[in-house]
Design a protein around this motif. Structure first.
Motif, mmCIF file in Angstrom:
data_model
loop_
_atom_site.group_PDB
_atom_site.id
_atom_site.type_symbol
_atom_site.label_atom_id
_atom_site.label_comp_id
_atom_site.label_asym_id
_atom_site.label_seq_id
_atom_site.Cartn_x
_atom_site.Cartn_y
_atom_site.Cartn_z
ATOM 1 N N ILE A 1 -13.092 -8.548 -0.806
ATOM 2 C CA ILE A 1 -11.928 -9.114 -1.781
ATOM 3 C C ILE A 1 -10.844 -8.891 -2.554
ATOM 4 N N ALA A 2 -10.641 -10.805 -2.725
ATOM 5 C CA ALA A 2 -9.028 -10.851 -3.689
ATOM 6 C C ALA A 2 -8.754 -10.863 -5.312
ATOM 7 N N VAL B 1 -0.281 -6.029 -0.099
ATOM 8 C CA VAL B 1 0.229 -6.850 0.370
ATOM 9 C C VAL B 1 -0.719 -7.639 1.851
ATOM 10 N N GLU B 2 0.224 -8.814 2.140
ATOM 11 C CA GLU B 2 -0.791 -9.483 3.145
ATOM 12 C C GLU B 2 -1.372 -9.290 4.609
ATOM 13 N N ASP C 1 -3.753 1.869 -0.819
ATOM 14 C CA ASP C 1 -2.421 0.953 -0.069
ATOM 15 C C ASP C 1 -2.533 1.904 1.203
ATOM 16 N N VAL C 2 -3.616 0.801 2.080
ATOM 17 C CA VAL C 2 -3.646 0.984 3.156
ATOM 18 C C VAL C 2 -2.954 0.798 4.302
ATOM 19 N N HIS C 3 -2.316 -0.049 4.012
ATOM 20 C CA HIS C 3 -1.315 -0.520 4.778
ATOM 21 C C HIS C 3 -0.111 0.282 4.974
ATOM 22 N N LEU C 4 0.444 1.427 3.679
ATOM 23 C CA LEU C 4 1.215 2.538 4.344
ATOM 24 C C LEU C 4 0.531 3.563 5.015
ATOM 25 N N LEU C 5 -0.835 3.675 5.786
ATOM 26 C CA LEU C 5 -0.658 4.399 6.322
ATOM 27 C C LEU C 5 0.057 5.096 7.822
ATOM 28 N N ILE D 1 -9.871 -4.823 -0.557
ATOM 29 C CA ILE D 1 -9.603 -5.192 -1.687
ATOM 30 C C ILE D 1 -8.441 -5.188 -1.972
ATOM 31 N N THR D 2 -8.054 -6.950 -2.494
ATOM 32 C CA THR D 2 -6.522 -7.324 -1.892
ATOM 33 C C THR D 2 -6.056 -7.851 -3.324
ATOM 34 N N GLY D 3 -4.951 -7.736 -3.710
ATOM 35 C CA GLY D 3 -3.840 -8.350 -5.452
ATOM 36 C C GLY D 3 -3.192 -7.884 -5.094
ATOM 37 N N GLU D 4 -2.224 -8.637 -6.108
ATOM 38 C CA GLU D 4 -0.667 -7.934 -6.630
ATOM 39 C C GLU D 4 -0.459 -5.854 -7.461
#
Length: 458
Positions: A316-317, A292-293, A250-254, A173-176
């Motif tokens: 899902i965006a 984030v993208e 916030d999986v991108h912060l792993l 799930i992505t989004g601001e």
């Protein structure tokens, strides 16, 4: 471990010498231990005071260990039970596990082995209780949070989420920030076959770099007195979510090592605790959120390509609130009901206009916070624009647009409309207005009206 944190252990053992040995050893390891010598006494103790873990000998006078287990599992908050058997038959172990035992151990056993089982059982019970409290809080969330929307793209998002909920495929799930990514993850869990299982939040932003893999997958450390045996174990978030859903916020912060372990887990369907050689099968639905993208993060080298591919099988965006302005009124009214209850305040029209005229950089989270404060500030049962903690220019412009008109302004607008209707025929206009032509002429000069070019004279 302090006295308040000590694990409360019941030992039901009819061999008095062995019971005293267990009590002495476990007490020396920091546990609070109670000894009983038969099944009936054990059951009475379990009904009369809280225990975290119960060690139940399978063969005891009055009631055997399996019967005690069967009855204690009916308690509202039963302890984790470990069955002690003297013969070690598979049938006994299967029967105990079917009745809800955490584990079983055969005589003769090592005291260090008992301590390990007690600590693991206690950790499982603690995590189970935490998950129950979380699910109770979530069940009380107002139904308005269930993503009511009249915005067509948002309705398509919800349709995709409901469809994804029926499966076990990972969801991204992505989004601001503030668009409701975590709430949508809970929505998917609540509409899934795993809704009765635990919902565990893994807040990646709060994990210490280099330690995230331990947080997720746990760790095992050898005992001080016997390095060849596992004496202590900490269960990770993945294991605690067994049978349910793990949300990776916030999986991108792993950190890179945790990304590697997570990618391996998704590919293999199993994981290893830190320090262990044994793999444990995963029984978890993974949902990840990112602000984030991720394709850009992959290109920049900060996120693994294989992990992105595994997590993004269903993507899902969520749209920002400024794009779904048609939902602001129904969302605002739903939040007011949530915070104010059935007898709470209502939103004045100029307050709704102010909400509609704001760009909402903080999205749903900001709207929710604004309405929560406005409900507290509102007086007289009505929320006005000045009750909203928004930038002053937004509130002022809205209030000005919706301010009551003066009598003079009403008259001016009415005369202008009649003149336009009669194509500036002042005689006809005066008759419709119910005034003399002289009075109309005076009003035209007073209000500064000018005949449009090309419009006929009276």
């Amino acid at each position: 471990m302090t006295a308040d944190q000590a694990i409360r252990v019941l030992v039901a053992e009819d061999e008095a010498n062995l019971g005293e040995l267990l009590q002495s050893y476990l007490a020396g390891r920091g546990h609070r231990v109670t000894i009983t010598l038969d099944g009936r006494a054990a059951l009475d103790a379990l009904h009369s005071q809280p225990f975290d873990v119960a060690l139940l000998d399978i063969v005891m006078p009055k009631l055997d260990g399996l019967e005690v287990l069967r009855q204690v599992r009916e308690n509202p908050s039963p302890p984790e039970c470990i069955i002690i058997t003297g013969n070690g038959t598979i049938d006994t172990a299967i029967a105990a596990m079917k009745l809800g035992a955490y584990d079983y151990v055969s005589k003769p056993y090592r005291l260090a082995e008992i301590d390990v089982l007690v600590r693991r059982a206690w950790e499982k019970r603690r995590l189970t209780n935490d998950n129950q409290r979380l699910n109770t809080r979530l069940s009380r969330v107002d139904a308005a949070r269930d993503f009511t929307s009249v915005y067509a793209p948002m309705q398509a998002v919800l349709a995709l989420a409901r469809h994804a909920a029926t499966g076990v495929t990972p969801v991204l799930i992505t989004g601001e920030a503030g668009t409701g990514k975590s709430e949508l993850a809970r929505y998917i869990h609540a509409h899934s076959p795993r809704a009765g299982g635990p919902l565990v939040d893994a807040v990646c932003a709060g994990m210490t770099p280099g330690h995230a893999a331990v947080d997720l997958f746990g760790v095992e450390r050898p005992a001080d007195d016997d390095p060849s045996r596992d004496a202590t174990a900490a269960i990770g978030l993945v294991e605690s979510a067994a049978g349910g859903t793990l949300v990776l916020d916030d999986v991108h912060l792993l950190d890179p090592s945790a990304q590697t372990a997570l990618a391996e887990t998704l590919a293999e369907g199993s994981f290893r605790r830190g320090g262990s050689r044994h793999r444990i099968e995963t029984e978890v639905r993974f949902i990840a959120t990112a602000g984030v993208e991720l394709p850009a993060a992959v290109r920049a080298g900060s996120f693994r390509q294989d992990l992105f591919a595994s997590l993004g099988q269903v993507s899902i965006a969520l749209p920002p609130l400024r794009e779904r302005a048609v939902d602001i009124t129904i969302l605002a009214q739903a939040f007011v009901r949530e915070f104010g209850g059935a007898r709470g305040p209502s939103l004045a029209s100029e307050a709704l206009d102010a909400l509609q005229g704001y760009s909402w950089p903080g999205n749903l989270r900001e709207l929710r916070n604004v309405l929560e404060r406005a409900v507290l500030l509102a007086g007289g049962g009505i929320i006005h624009a000045h009750d909203l903690p928004l930038p002053m220019d937004v509130r002022t412009a809205s209030a000005a647009d919706d301010a009551p008109l003066s009598l003079q302004e009403v008259e001016r607008r009415h005369i202008a409309a009649v003149l336009q209707r009669t194509n500036w025929h002042q005689g006809k206009a005066a008759i419709l207005l119910g005034i003399s032509a002289k009075t109309l002429y005076r009003k035209i000069r007073e209000y500064g009206f000018e005949r449009p070019v090309g419009v006929g004279a009276s």
